[in-house]
Write an enzyme that holds these catalytic residues in place. Structure first.
Site, PDB file in Angstrom:
ATOM      1  N   GLY A  52       0.810  -1.231   0.000  1.00 47.51           N
ATOM      2  CA  GLY A  52       0.000   0.000   0.000  1.00 47.51           C
ATOM      3  C   GLY A  52       0.837   1.272   0.000  1.00 47.51           C
ATOM      4  O   GLY A  52       1.894   1.358  -0.632  1.00 47.51           O
ATOM      5  N   VAL A  53       0.352   2.250   0.774  1.00 44.06           N
ATOM      6  CA  VAL A  53       1.037   3.552   0.768  1.00 44.06           C
ATOM      7  C   VAL A  53       2.418   3.429   1.432  1.00 44.06           C
ATOM      8  O   VAL A  53       3.370   4.113   1.055  1.00 44.06           O
ATOM      9  CB  VAL A  53       0.157   4.610   1.488  1.00 44.06           C
ATOM     10  N   ASP A  54       2.533   2.504   2.379  1.00 43.79           N
ATOM     11  CA  ASP A  54       3.823   2.252   3.048  1.00 43.79           C
ATOM     12  C   ASP A  54       4.880   1.859   2.011  1.00 43.79           C
ATOM     13  O   ASP A  54       5.983   2.427   1.942  1.00 43.79           O
ATOM     14  CB  ASP A  54       3.610   1.117   4.060  1.00 43.79           C
ATOM     15  N   SER A  74      -5.673   3.272   7.551  1.00 43.91           N
ATOM     16  CA  SER A  74      -6.380   2.024   7.861  1.00 43.91           C
ATOM     17  C   SER A  74      -7.470   1.648   6.867  1.00 43.91           C
ATOM     18  O   SER A  74      -8.115   0.602   7.050  1.00 43.91           O
ATOM     19  CB  SER A  74      -7.014   2.084   9.271  1.00 43.91           C
ATOM     20  N   VAL A 112      -5.432  -2.108   3.473  1.00 43.37           N
ATOM     21  CA  VAL A 112      -5.136  -3.459   3.989  1.00 43.37           C
ATOM     22  C   VAL A 112      -5.782  -3.687   5.355  1.00 43.37           C
ATOM     23  O   VAL A 112      -6.280  -4.766   5.648  1.00 43.37           O
ATOM     24  CB  VAL A 112      -3.599  -3.645   4.095  1.00 43.37           C
TER      25      VAL A 112
HETATM   26  N1  APR Z   1      -0.892   7.781  -2.181  1.00 42.16           N
HETATM   27  C1  APR Z   1      -1.972   8.037  -1.400  1.00 42.16           C
HETATM   28  N2  APR Z   1      -2.753   7.077  -0.871  1.00 42.16           N
HETATM   29  C2  APR Z   1      -2.447   5.802  -1.164  1.00 42.16           C
HETATM   30  C3  APR Z   1      -1.328   5.439  -1.977  1.00 42.16           C
HETATM   31  C4  APR Z   1      -0.552   6.509  -2.485  1.00 42.16           C
HETATM   32  N3  APR Z   1       0.526   6.272  -3.253  1.00 42.16           N
HETATM   33  N4  APR Z   1      -1.301   4.073  -2.072  1.00 42.16           N
HETATM   34  C5  APR Z   1      -2.358   3.618  -1.366  1.00 42.16           C
HETATM   35  N5  APR Z   1      -3.044   4.633  -0.836  1.00 42.16           N
HETATM   36  C6  APR Z   1      -4.249   4.607  -0.020  1.00 42.16           C
HETATM   37  C7  APR Z   1      -5.111   3.395  -0.150  1.00 42.16           C
HETATM   38  O1  APR Z   1      -5.961   3.506  -1.293  1.00 42.16           O
HETATM   39  C8  APR Z   1      -5.901   3.489   1.152  1.00 42.16           C
HETATM   40  O2  APR Z   1      -7.018   4.356   0.960  1.00 42.16           O
HETATM   41  O3  APR Z   1      -3.864   4.633   1.336  1.00 42.16           O
HETATM   42  C9  APR Z   1      -4.947   4.168   2.133  1.00 42.16           C
HETATM   43  C10 APR Z   1      -4.401   3.248   3.207  1.00 42.16           C
HETATM   44  O4  APR Z   1      -4.215   1.947   2.636  1.00 42.16           O
HETATM   45  P1  APR Z   1      -2.938   1.047   3.039  1.00 42.16           P
HETATM   46  O5  APR Z   1      -1.732   1.589   2.409  1.00 42.16           O
HETATM   47  O6  APR Z   1      -3.311  -0.356   2.740  1.00 42.16           O
HETATM   48  O7  APR Z   1      -2.748   1.234   4.615  1.00 42.16           O
HETATM   49  P2  APR Z   1      -3.600   0.624   5.809  1.00 42.16           P
HETATM   50  O8  APR Z   1      -4.961   0.260   5.411  1.00 42.16           O
HETATM   51  O9  APR Z   1      -3.408   1.600   6.923  1.00 42.16           O
HETATM   52  O10 APR Z   1      -2.834  -0.739   6.142  1.00 42.16           O
HETATM   53  C11 APR Z   1      -1.519  -0.625   6.659  1.00 42.16           C
HETATM   54  O11 APR Z   1      -0.669  -1.999   4.948  1.00 42.16           O
HETATM   55  O12 APR Z   1       0.958  -1.318   3.506  1.00 42.16           O
HETATM   56  C12 APR Z   1       0.731  -2.038   4.651  1.00 42.16           C
HETATM   57  O13 APR Z   1       2.768  -1.864   5.890  1.00 42.16           O
HETATM   58  C13 APR Z   1       1.418  -1.429   5.820  1.00 42.16           C
HETATM   59  O14 APR Z   1       0.945  -3.272   7.241  1.00 42.16           O
HETATM   60  C14 APR Z   1       0.578  -1.937   6.927  1.00 42.16           C
HETATM   61  C15 APR Z   1      -0.809  -1.925   6.354  1.00 42.16           C
END
Ligand code: APR
Length: 383
Positions: free
Chosen positions: A31-33, A116, A119
């Site tokens: 994801g964004v991480d 959140s 994922v």
């Molecule tokens: N820019 C902005 N927003 C983004 C991007 C980006 N490049 N990529 C993804 N997103 C959005 C997703 O569409 C979602 O709405 O960020 C939001 C959060 O999604 P996730 O990244 O999956 O984060 P989260 O739901 O908090 O889950 C965290 O996911 O990536 C892993 O290491 C992370 O284990 C942790 C978990």
């Protein structure tokens, strides 16, 4: 505009700090991480390794390396497990601790993803509401510009019921008034057809103050405009219909939309007062402070200072409507304020119809209105 909702990739945002939706190890993920670590380069991971992880609801700050910002604030959102395990409080804490860290590092601009909502499975409309509520709460007594960055269409959901209700309100009003051809009028707004204008990277929707008005008229900020001639000094002019009748204490008035004036002098003063003068008068009439007003209007302090110091300031329509919302004006008074600035509500504009939808239901939460405007791919209220 203190709180923007924009569609972009957060790794492209040119702000002081971006917030990462990380996991407790802080060692990267999907994801964004994953996107942030890829864009920042390996030095980010190397610094994260020194942080010894991060607990859910807390936040830690690092450098940004190859990213076009100064800092990355890593926060760990809650995994959604049905809502009975304190998920809401933990998610609120993510935004609060991240904003406090940003403030402690003198950040003036911060960008958040929807924490959140990917994922970790937090229902997107709930996650959005918590983000907007928590950030707007912080902004009522802090000067900062915050961007809520929406990466993909599915990540942005206002409540289903609200969406349907607005969509049918638009259909009822827009189709009737819109002058486009039959194919345009037949295009009903259906759920899921939320077309989004992708924000060009780096060009956020930004109603920067310069967009609205003229150069700042005066230095400093003083409440009083240059002394106006007393009404009695003014050449007598026939009262417009709206003012000559019982609605304003004068025989034969139409049901005027002008709020009842206390006296002829007040009525005359209200006829030729400027937008700025009307705004300041209504702030006083509502017994709120200037700061409360512009914060509720999602207007930044600098722009408000310009408006307050220039009696002939010419605001944009979203700015006028933002103040009407902040002052909780009924529809008729909203129309009067728009008229002062040379605008009118139009049923040929989805933007206007959506704002009218909320005013007619007495919902003056500008951040909720902006969520709806964003969902229907419209500009936001504020500046
Ligand atoms: N820019 C902005 N927003 C983004 C991007 C980006 N490049 N990529 C993804 N997103 C959005 C997703 O569409 C979602 O709405 O960020 C939001 C959060 O999604 P996730 O990244 O999956 O984060 P989260 O739901 O908090 O889950 C965290 O996911 O990536 C892993 O290491 C992370 O284990 C942790 C978990």
């Amino acid at each position: 505009m203190p709180l923007h909702i924009v569609r972009n990739d957060i790794t492209q945002m040119k702000v002081d700090a971006i917030v990462n939706a990380a996991n407790e190890t802080l060692l990267g993920g999907g994801g964004v991480d994953g996107a942030i670590h890829r864009a920042a380069g390996p030095q980010l991971l190397a610094e994260c390794r020194t942080l010894d992880g991060c607990r859910t609801g807390e936040a830690k700050i690092t450098g940004a390396y190859r990213l076009p910002c100064k800092y990355v604030i890593h926060t760990v959102g809650p995994v959604w497990r049905g809502g009975l395990f304190g998920e809401r409080q933990k998610l609120i804490s993510c935004y609060r601790t991240s904003l406090s860290l940003a403030e402690a590092h003198q950040c003036e601009t911060v960008a958040f993803p929807l924490i959140s909502s990917g994922v970790y499975g937090y229902p997107k409309d709930k996650a959005l509401h918590i983000a907007v509520d928590t950030i707007s709460d912080f902004l009522t007594d802090h000067e900062m510009t915050v961007y809520l960055v929406i990466f993909d269409k599915s990540a942005f959901q206002i409540g289903e019921r609200l969406f349907h209700s607005i969509a049918s309100y638009i259909d009822d009003n827009y189709a009737a008034a819109h002058s486009d051809g039959p194919e345009e009028q037949s295009s009903r707004l259906l759920p899921g057809r939320m077309s989004r204008r992708v924000q060009e990277p780096h060009t956020l929707y930004d109603a920067s103050p310069g967009q609205d008005g003229r150069p700042f008229a005066a230095s400093g900020v003083s409440r009083a405009f240059p002394k106006k001639k007393a009404a009695a000094d003014r050449p007598a002019s026939p009262l417009p219909d709206a003012l000559s009748g019982p609605a304003n204490g004068f025989p034969g008035a139409k049901s005027a939309s002008v709020p009842p004036a206390q006296s002829l002098r007040d009525a005359l003063r209200q006829i030729d007062e400027s937008f700025s003068e009307m705004l300041l008068r209504k702030i006083d009439e509502r017994g709120i402070t200037d700061v409360q007003c512009y914060k509720k209007a999602n207007i930044d302090r600098k722009l408000f200072s310009k408006i307050r110091s220039d009696r002939l300031y010419r605001p944009s329509k979203p700015t006028v409507l933002a103040f009407a919302i902040a002052l909780e004006l009924p529809l008729e008074e909203t129309k009067d304020m728009l008229m002062k600035a040379g605008f009118a509500l139009s049923h040929s504009s989805r933007f206007d119809i959506i704002v009218e939808y909320f005013i007619s239901r007495g919902n003056y939460n500008i951040f909720e209105i902006n969520e709806a405007l964003f969902a229907f791919d419209q500009h936001l209220l504020g500046a």
